[in-house]
Design an enzyme around this catalytic site. Structure first.
Site, mmCIF file in Angstrom:
data_model
loop_
_atom_site.group_PDB
_atom_site.id
_atom_site.type_symbol
_atom_site.label_atom_id
_atom_site.label_comp_id
_atom_site.label_asym_id
_atom_site.label_seq_id
_atom_site.Cartn_x
_atom_site.Cartn_y
_atom_site.Cartn_z
ATOM 1 N N ASP A 10 45.612 18.483 79.521
ATOM 2 C CA ASP A 10 45.026 19.853 80.025
ATOM 3 C C ASP A 10 46.146 20.763 80.484
ATOM 4 O O ASP A 10 46.805 20.266 81.345
ATOM 5 C CB ASP A 10 43.841 19.580 81.306
ATOM 6 N N ASP A 135 29.009 21.194 77.785
ATOM 7 C CA ASP A 135 29.318 20.929 79.118
ATOM 8 C C ASP A 135 28.267 20.948 79.938
ATOM 9 O O ASP A 135 27.703 22.204 80.101
ATOM 10 C CB ASP A 135 30.382 21.777 79.594
#
Length: 246
Positions: A10, A135
């Protein structure tokens, strides 16, 4: 596809970070060289890399694009499969990534706002190149870098995007993401049963046992971030756990 442990890289502000539940400023890990991090995962046995541009997801700015390109240029010749998400808002954004050698693009907000975008991409580049990220928080899908909640469930959206041509789904349980408190397999299992395309699980992996738990849901793989960066276990250990499981 066989079950795979996929390390996350990330990126935020040019660094490799791990946030707690996606909240900016909550970095529990911050490393200066995402390219070297990616190469380290490859040296430990990674076959797939999961690259997320957090600046793209949260702010809509693709400041980490040069880093992604650098990782692709260094890792693709080694046969590494690369999937990229974060701030892919348009057909053009996705096409640009695929054209520089990214194998699979991960779309979330853009897909939920315009499901036909998935159809266009799958027609142009093939279903295997298109992943939709779902998500989930409190049973509902979150969008725009987890800052807004939609009215839809993962099962509803998973079925829709399978029809639209998505080749895989990335399912993240935000309720457990980044907390290092273990996984809740039920939401993943429900989604796996609702679709026929592969589901990659994410969120909450803390131990090697968590990886086995998610494998047993029928998921095709798991993305692991914080547990690896905090050295709860190594990537090699995780891969061996899956390989040696009877």
């Amino acid at each position: 596809m066989s079950f795979e442990v996929i390390p996350a890289v990330d990126m935020k502000g040019g660094k490799c970070v791990q946030l707690v539940q996606g909240v900016p400023g909550s970095e529990m890990v911050s490393l200066d060289d995402p390219v070297q991090v990616a190469l380290d995962w490859v040296s430990q046995g990674a076959k797939t890399l999961h690259l997320i541009d957090l600046d793209g997801a949260i702010e809509g700015t693709r400041t980490n694009a040069p880093i992604i390109r650098n990782i692709v240029e260094k890792c693709k010749p080694q046969g590494i499969y690369i999937q990229v998400g974060g701030g892919i808002r348009s057909f053009e954004d996705a096409a640009t990534l695929l054209e520089i050698g990214v194998d699979r693009v991960i779309l979330s907000t853009a897909a939920l706002k315009d499901p036909e975008l998935i159809s266009r991409l799958s027609t142009e580049f093939g279903s295997d190149s298109v992943n939709v990220a779902l998500d989930s928080k409190n049973g509902k899908i979150s969008i725009e870098g987890w800052t807004k909640e939609s009215e839809h469930t993962a099962v509803e959206m998973g079925s829709l995007f399978e029809e639209k041509g998505a080749g895989t789904i990335l399912f993240t349980n935000i309720d457990t993401e980044g907390l290092l408190s273990g996984v809740d397999p039920k939401p993943t299992e429900e989604l796996v049963k609702a679709v026929t395309i592969p589901v990659i699980a994410s969120g909450g992996v803390t131990t090697l046992e968590d990886i086995i738990t998610l494998k047993n849901t029928g998921a095709s793989g798991v993305v692991v971030g914080s547990a690896l960066y905090k050295k709860n276990f190594t990537l090699t250990e995780a891969i061996n756990t899956i390989t040696n499981e009877i």
